[in-house]
Scaffold this active site. Sequence first.
Site, PDB file in Angstrom:
ATOM      1  N   ASP A  79      -3.189  -1.837  12.573  1.00 44.31           N
ATOM      2  CA  ASP A  79      -3.820  -3.143  12.353  1.00 44.31           C
ATOM      3  C   ASP A  79      -3.237  -4.124  13.352  1.00 44.31           C
ATOM      4  O   ASP A  79      -2.065  -3.998  13.738  1.00 44.31           O
ATOM      5  CB  ASP A  79      -3.573  -3.637  10.927  1.00 44.31           C
ATOM      6  N   ASP A 125     -11.912  -2.254  10.122  1.00 45.57           N
ATOM      7  CA  ASP A 125     -11.968  -3.057   8.892  1.00 45.57           C
ATOM      8  C   ASP A 125     -13.102  -4.071   8.951  1.00 45.57           C
ATOM      9  O   ASP A 125     -13.812  -4.282   7.965  1.00 45.57           O
ATOM     10  CB  ASP A 125     -10.647  -3.800   8.668  1.00 45.57           C
TER      11      ASP A 125
END
Length: 152
Positions: A112, A128
């Site tokens: 991330d 995401d």
Amino acid sequence: MIVYYALAAVILVIDQITKYVVVNNIDLYEVKEVIPGILSWMYIRNTGAAWSILEGQMWFFYIITFAVVIAVIYIMQKYAKGNWLFSLGLSLILAGALGNFIDRLRLGYVVDMIRLDFMNFPIFNVADMSLSIGVAIIILYVLLDEKNKKLS
């Protein structure tokens, strides 16, 4: 349908490229400001889902992702033909699911990196975003479909 699979493939490639660039150019937990006070890049490793829920439960994510990918492909082939909004939503879900699945298989965690500095929100990635937008589009499709059925 090939257009929607191609779109999923393009998003998947963008997701993997952004993760590769981050891993090779930003140290773990390092922050690189992009737009001051709004957006920065911060490399983290997520072994769970959103907000790190179910952290470390990789077997669970493997099973769920496999089931989601099979279901999305089946639904795209069986029910989404001829409906661009439904197909678009499903293709975004497919790309997002596969993007994070590749990380989990290859690395044992999800990379991330996108951080919103103006609010307290989990750090996320392109996969995401693709998943979230895809789900929102599916919800919109369902609402519009229900409205059209009531008007008929």
